[in-house]
Design an enzyme around this catalytic site. Structure first.
Site, mmCIF file in Angstrom:
data_model
loop_
_atom_site.group_PDB
_atom_site.id
_atom_site.type_symbol
_atom_site.label_atom_id
_atom_site.label_comp_id
_atom_site.label_asym_id
_atom_site.label_seq_id
_atom_site.Cartn_x
_atom_site.Cartn_y
_atom_site.Cartn_z
ATOM 1 C CD GLU A 248 2.116 -16.493 -8.869
ATOM 2 O OE1 GLU A 248 2.329 -15.366 -9.331
ATOM 3 O OE2 GLU A 248 2.792 -17.493 -9.161
ATOM 4 C CE LYS B 111 10.685 -15.773 -10.380
ATOM 5 N NZ LYS B 111 10.047 -14.922 -11.400
ATOM 6 C CG HIS C 164 -2.645 -4.314 10.958
ATOM 7 N ND1 HIS C 164 -3.675 -3.470 10.627
ATOM 8 C CD2 HIS C 164 -2.865 -4.682 12.241
ATOM 9 C CE1 HIS C 164 -4.481 -3.328 11.671
ATOM 10 N NE2 HIS C 164 -4.010 -4.058 12.654
ATOM 11 C CB SER D 91 11.077 -18.059 -15.397
ATOM 12 O OG SER D 91 11.430 -17.125 -16.384
#
Ligand code: ARG
Length: 459
Positions: free
Chosen positions: A289, A282, A155, A276
């Protein structure tokens, strides 16, 4: 030249022609189309339809066509409706009259299904070897992990401590199943439609079993109506591709989380991350992704084809022309995604201190209950006692290992001074020693097993 002008007096509308033409997609099957035609020419010769000279001319011409495709010299013309038309048109230009006999007893319906299956038979081994490379990267990381400990989750809540190596290998086995699925599918792809004609079979006296063998198929399709209709193999292929995507997505989702500052369990290599345009600090896990995102796209391809198939009567319907684009796109997607994932896995750096720091003593609550089971108390009772100990520690805002023996004994008199050992996460890990468990001994066995498996498959 189309392959079918005779009964028409008017030219097809330009836009209708665009909608109808499948060449942009099916030109990828050029070599398969030539291969199928070579086999068919030999079949026609065996059936007495082509003379020796005609067969030789066709074989020679098809080999020239093949060369033109291989060297990139083949030139398509606007009237090439599909790859089958293009090949026959060019053959006619090259050898003249004998080319006109090649389509005897054959239809584009059995031809396209044959080409498509041949194409898939060559794509499956490429996927298999790309999957194997991801598996090797996982094994490599599992070996390097040694006895590094990390928190295991259910979970997405901290659950029990596990070995990092065990976690890496948990992503090996799904890919093993994916490879087995592709291998299993191969038997159903390896069924030859050629020699089934448009739907009812061919009047040519051809030995379809020999034809199948000459093209490397395991068998000739036993029912012509089914043979030109069946696209189960394409749907199954897309399911296999989607399942691979979903497995990689699961791994990716975890690595997106685990490379975040909040978890900090892994550091991405620069080669597999991006920056970025605005925020200088970043370092984004784009490869993971994108993998997660493309799994959704793969699923869309699968459901799209299934929706196409659902409404169809047998045998060939033009809707079936929609079958190839998703299969090609899924293959292309995976053949880029898999090497990237293999590289990203190989180059990622685990942070054992961060993993260790994320383990708190409540994760050994089950071990506390098991400790009392060792003292002869039924698990149902020990579960409740360990639960009360967790609550007491949370209320006092201290770790469970910081509670006094007197406090434990107040909960259950069976507690003794040795209770504190259960809060050592490595002790918890070592206790899970049955096959498949996270103990170092079990994981070592597992690792040896998968290494043996992979090196056996490679040889
Ligand atoms: N381009 C077609 C396809 O991909 C080939 C078969 C066409 N058959 C026909 N009778 N029009 O499905």
């Amino acid at each position: 030249m189309t392959l079918w002008g005779g009964r028409f007096s008017q030219k097809v509308d330009d836009m209708a022609w665009m909608l109808n033409s499948s060449l942009p997609v099916d030109q990828r099957m050029a070599l398969q189309d030539v291969e199928g035609s070579l086999a068919w020419a030999n079949g026609l010769h065996g059936a007495g339809i082509l003379s020796d000279a005609e067969r030789d001319a066709i074989v020679h011409g098809l080999n020239l066509v093949k060369q033109e495709f291989s060297s990139g010299e083949f030139i398509f013309v606007p009237s090439d409706e599909d790859i089958h038309t293009a090949v026959e048109r060019r053959l006619t230009e090259l050898i003249g009259a004998p080319a006109g006999k090649l389509h005897t007893g054959r239809s584009r319906n059995d031809q396209v299904a044959t080409d498509f299956r041949l194409w898939m038979l060559s794509a499956i081994p490429q996927l298999d070897s790309a999957l194997m490379k991801v598996q090797s990267a996982l094994i490599e990381q599992a070996e390097k992990a040694g006895e590094t400990i990390m928190p295991g989750y259910t979970h997405l809540q901290r659950a029990q401590p596990i070995l990092l190596a065990h976690w890496w290998l948990s992503h090996f086995h799904p890919l093993q199943r994916d490879r087995a699925r592709l291998k299993d599918l191969t038997a159903r792809v390896s069924i030859l439609p050629l020699g089934c004609g448009a739907l009812a079979g061919t009047p040519v006296d051809v030995n379809r079993a020999a034809l199948a063998e000459s093209l490397g198929f395991e068998q000739a399709a036993p029912n012509s109506l089914d043979a030109v209709s069946d696209r189960d193999f394409a749907a199954e292929f897309l399911f296999c591709a989607t399942m691979i995507g979903i497995h990689l997505s699961k791994l990716s989702e975890q690595l997106v989380l685990y490379t975040s500052a909040e978890f900090g369990f892994f550091e991405l290599s620069d080669a597999y991350s991006t920056g970025s345009s605005l925020m200088q600090q970043k370092k984004n896990p784009d490869m993971f992704e994108l993998t997660r995102g493309k799994a959704g796209t793969l699923l869309g391809m699968l459901t799209g084809l299934l929706a196409t198939l659902k409404g169809l009567p047998s045998t060939y319907d033009k809707d079936l022309q929609e079958d190839k684009a998703p299969v090609f796109a899924a293959t292309d997607t995976l053949l880029v995604m898999l090497p990237v994932i293999a590289g990203a896995i190989s180059t990622i750096t685990p942070k054992p201190e961060r993993m260790r720091a994320a383990i708190d003593s409540t994760m050994m609550a089950t071990d506390l209950a098991d400790y009392l089971v060792g003292k002869g108390i039924p698990f149902r009772e020990t579960h409740a006692i360990a639960g009360k100990a967790v609550r007491a520690a949370i209320e006092k805002k201290i770790g469970m290992e910081q509670m006094s023996l007197a406090e434990y004994q107040a909960l259950c008199p069976a507690f003794e001074a040795d209770v504190y050992q259960v809060f050592d996460p490595m002790e918890s890990i070592k206790r899970r020693n049955a096959i498949g468990g996270t103990s170092p001994e079990s994981v070592k066995l597992q690792l040896d097993g998968v290494k043996r498996l992979l090196s056996f498959e490679k040889s």
